[in-house]
Design an enzyme around this catalytic site. Structure first.
Site, PDB file in Angstrom:
ATOM      1  N   LYS A  80      11.030   5.643   5.560  1.00 22.99           N
ATOM      2  CA  LYS A  80      10.285   7.106   5.818  1.00 22.99           C
ATOM      3  C   LYS A  80       9.395   7.766   5.004  1.00 22.99           C
ATOM      4  CE  LYS A  80      15.695   7.263   3.852  1.00 22.99           C
ATOM      5  NZ  LYS A  80      16.601   7.202   2.067  1.00 22.99           N
ATOM      6  N   GLY A  81       8.305   6.700   4.663  1.00 24.77           N
ATOM      7  CA  GLY A  81       7.143   6.529   3.838  1.00 24.77           C
ATOM      8  C   GLY A  81       6.512   7.538   4.402  1.00 24.77           C
TER       9      GLY A  81
ATOM     10  N   ASP B  52       0.336  -2.639   2.064  1.00 23.76           N
ATOM     11  CA  ASP B  52       0.457  -3.325   1.966  1.00 23.76           C
ATOM     12  C   ASP B  52       0.382  -4.315   1.817  1.00 23.76           C
ATOM     13  OD1 ASP B  52       0.700  -3.413  -1.654  1.00 23.76           O
ATOM     14  OD2 ASP B  52       3.193  -3.849  -1.435  1.00 23.76           O
TER      15      ASP B  52
ATOM     16  N   GLU C 105       1.871   4.828   9.638  1.00 22.91           N
ATOM     17  CA  GLU C 105       3.115   3.657   8.189  1.00 22.91           C
ATOM     18  C   GLU C 105       2.486   4.735   6.567  1.00 22.91           C
ATOM     19  OE1 GLU C 105       4.465   3.027   6.971  1.00 22.91           O
ATOM     20  OE2 GLU C 105       4.632   0.577   7.073  1.00 22.91           O
ATOM     21  N   ASP C 106       3.310   4.943   5.883  1.00 20.13           N
ATOM     22  CA  ASP C 106       2.539   5.390   4.829  1.00 20.13           C
ATOM     23  C   ASP C 106       1.070   4.738   4.179  1.00 20.13           C
ATOM     24  OD1 ASP C 106       4.369   3.762   4.323  1.00 20.13           O
ATOM     25  OD2 ASP C 106       5.072   4.831   3.207  1.00 20.13           O
TER      26      ASP C 106
ATOM     27  N   PHE D 237       0.843   0.893  -8.265  1.00 13.64           N
ATOM     28  CA  PHE D 237       1.880   1.214  -7.709  1.00 13.64           C
ATOM     29  C   PHE D 237       2.007   3.253  -7.712  1.00 13.64           C
ATOM     30  CE2 PHE D 237       6.382   2.693  -6.999  1.00 13.64           C
ATOM     31  CZ  PHE D 237       6.767   2.396  -5.923  1.00 13.64           C
TER      32      PHE D 237
ATOM     33  N   ARG E  65       9.303  11.668  -2.925  1.00 14.24           N
ATOM     34  CA  ARG E  65       8.557  11.436  -1.732  1.00 14.24           C
ATOM     35  C   ARG E  65       7.993  12.832  -1.025  1.00 14.24           C
ATOM     36  NH1 ARG E  65       9.904   6.831   0.975  1.00 14.24           N
ATOM     37  NH2 ARG E  65      12.117   5.687   0.565  1.00 14.24           N
TER      38      ARG E  65
ATOM     39  N   ASP F 257       7.452   6.990  -2.370  1.00 12.90           N
ATOM     40  CA  ASP F 257       8.941   7.194  -3.181  1.00 12.90           C
ATOM     41  C   ASP F 257       8.839   5.949  -4.707  1.00 12.90           C
ATOM     42  OD1 ASP F 257      10.041   4.924  -2.035  1.00 12.90           O
ATOM     43  OD2 ASP F 257      11.678   4.867  -2.772  1.00 12.90           O
TER      44      ASP F 257
ATOM     45  N   LYS G 275      -4.358  -0.908   1.194  1.00  9.38           N
ATOM     46  CA  LYS G 275      -3.588  -1.546   0.047  1.00  9.38           C
ATOM     47  C   LYS G 275      -4.716  -3.063  -0.143  1.00  9.38           C
ATOM     48  CE  LYS G 275       0.140  -0.906  -3.322  1.00  9.38           C
ATOM     49  NZ  LYS G 275       0.890  -1.230  -3.897  1.00  9.38           N
TER      50      LYS G 275
HETATM   51  P1  IMP Z   1       4.221  -3.982   3.807  1.00 10.37           P
HETATM   52  O1  IMP Z   1       4.777  -4.563   4.469  1.00 10.37           O
HETATM   53  O2  IMP Z   1       3.407  -4.763   1.943  1.00 10.37           O
HETATM   54  O3  IMP Z   1       2.705  -4.153   3.811  1.00 10.37           O
HETATM   55  O4  IMP Z   1       4.270  -2.288   2.659  1.00 10.37           O
HETATM   56  C1  IMP Z   1       4.967  -1.732   3.800  1.00 10.37           C
HETATM   57  C2  IMP Z   1       5.893  -1.172   3.071  1.00 10.37           C
HETATM   58  O5  IMP Z   1       6.258  -0.800   1.516  1.00 10.37           O
HETATM   59  C3  IMP Z   1       5.108   0.564   3.077  1.00 10.37           C
HETATM   60  O6  IMP Z   1       5.982   1.044   4.534  1.00 10.37           O
HETATM   61  C4  IMP Z   1       5.840   1.505   2.045  1.00 10.37           C
HETATM   62  O7  IMP Z   1       7.050   2.248   2.593  1.00 10.37           O
HETATM   63  C5  IMP Z   1       6.236   0.675   0.855  1.00 10.37           C
HETATM   64  N1  IMP Z   1       5.378   0.611  -0.356  1.00 10.37           N
HETATM   65  C6  IMP Z   1       4.316  -0.275  -0.269  1.00 10.37           C
HETATM   66  N2  IMP Z   1       3.397   0.001  -1.506  1.00 10.37           N
HETATM   67  C7  IMP Z   1       4.060   0.917  -1.979  1.00 10.37           C
HETATM   68  C8  IMP Z   1       3.457   1.391  -3.125  1.00 10.37           C
HETATM   69  O8  IMP Z   1       2.412   1.206  -4.069  1.00 10.37           O
HETATM   70  N3  IMP Z   1       4.295   2.857  -3.335  1.00 10.37           N
HETATM   71  C9  IMP Z   1       5.557   3.545  -2.834  1.00 10.37           C
HETATM   72  N4  IMP Z   1       5.805   2.158  -1.359  1.00 10.37           N
HETATM   73  C10 IMP Z   1       4.923   1.243  -1.383  1.00 10.37           C
HETATM   74 MG    MG Z   2       6.286   2.866   4.806  1.00 13.13          MG
END
Ligand code: IMP
Ligand code: MG
Length: 179
Positions: free
Chosen positions: A42-43, A102, A98-99, A152, A165, A159, A131
Site C-alpha cells: 500500500k505504501g 530499506d 515503491e515508497d 522509522f 499514510r 505507515d 535507506k
Molecule cells: P525492504 O524489503 O526492507 O526494502 O522494505 C520494503 C518495505 O518496508 C517498504 O516498501 C515499506 O513499505 C516498508 N518500510 C521500510 N522502511 C519503512 C519506514 O521507515 N517506514 C514505514 N515503512 C517502511
Molecule cells: Mg512499500
C-alpha cells in the site's frame, strides 16, 4: 505513539518538487514509448498518483500488494506476496513504483519475480526514498527521490501500524518515542 513527537523530514512542497524532477527525467527517457507502471501497495499509493500525473507517455497502471513488515516498525525479513497478479508484460517497458527501499528484500523479490515470469523490454525501479545504509543486498533503484537515514519514517504512504499514510509530508519518530 504520539503524533506530536513527529519530526518533519520532507515537506509537501519538497516532495512535490522532487517528484516533478523525477517525472521530467522519465519523460525524457521514455519519450513516446508506452509504459506499464507497477505500484507496490500500500505504501507507494501517494507517490504513484502524484508521479504518474506528471508523466506524458502512454501509460497503464498496475497494482500489486506485497508486505514484509510485522505491523509495527520492524521488517519480518520475509516478503509476502499478498496479490501479485499482473498482465502479460513480455516486451513491455515496466516501471516499478515503491515508497522506500530499506533492506532491499522487497525490491529483490519483485525484480526476481518479473525476471522469472517475463521478458520485458525494460524494467526500471523507482523509489521515493532510499535507506541505503539498511541494505542487505546490492539492489540500487534506477530512480529515487531522496536518500534517508535509517530512521522509522511515516507519512505520504508510509505507515505506522496502518496509520498516517494520509499525511502530506514525511516525518520520522525517534526510536525512544516508539517503545
Ligand atoms: P525492504 O524489503 O526492507 O526494502 O522494505 C520494503 C518495505 O518496508 C517498504 O516498501 C515499506 O513499505 C516498508 N518500510 C521500510 N522502511 C519503512 C519506514 O521507515 N517506514 C514505514 N515503512 C517502511
Ligand atoms: Mg512499500
Amino acid at each position: 505513539m504520539d503524533i506530536k513527537n513527529l519530526k518533519i523530514l520532507f515537506t509537501e512542497e519538497q516532495i512535490q518538487k522532487r517528484i516533478k524532477e523525477l517525472a521530467d527525467e522519465m519523460n525524457r527517457f521514455y519519450g513516446d514509448e508506452e509504459v506499464y507502471t507497477v505500484c507496490v501497495l500500500k505504501g507507494a499509493v501517494m507517490f504513484m498518483t502524484d508521479l504518474t500525473k506528471q508523466l506524458n507517455m502512454p501509460l497503464k497502471m498496475e497494482f500489486i500488494r506485497l508486505s514484509s513488515y510485522n505491523g509495527g516498525t520492524s521488517t519480518s525479513g520475509k516478503v509476502n506476496a499478498v496479490d501479485i497478479s499482473l498482465p502479460d508484460l513480455n516486451g513491455k517497458n515496466v516501471l516499478i513504483i515503491e515508497d522506500i527501499v530499506d533492506t532491499g528484500l522487497t525490491a529483490k523479490f519483485l525484480l526476481d519475480f518479473l525476471n522469472c515470469n517475463f521478458h520485458t523490454k525494460s524494467t526500471k525501479f523507482c523509489s521515493l526514498l532510499d535507506k541505503k545504509t539498511a541494505r542487505v543486498n546490492d539492489i540500487e533503484p534506477d530512480y529515487y527521490g531522496f536518500e534517508v537515514d535509517d530512521k522509522f519514517l511515516i507519512g505520504y504512504g508510509l505507515d505506522y501500524d496502518g496509520y498516517y499514510r494520509n499525511l502530506k509530508y514525511i516525518g520520522y519518530i525517534e526510536k525512544s518515542d516508539l517503545e
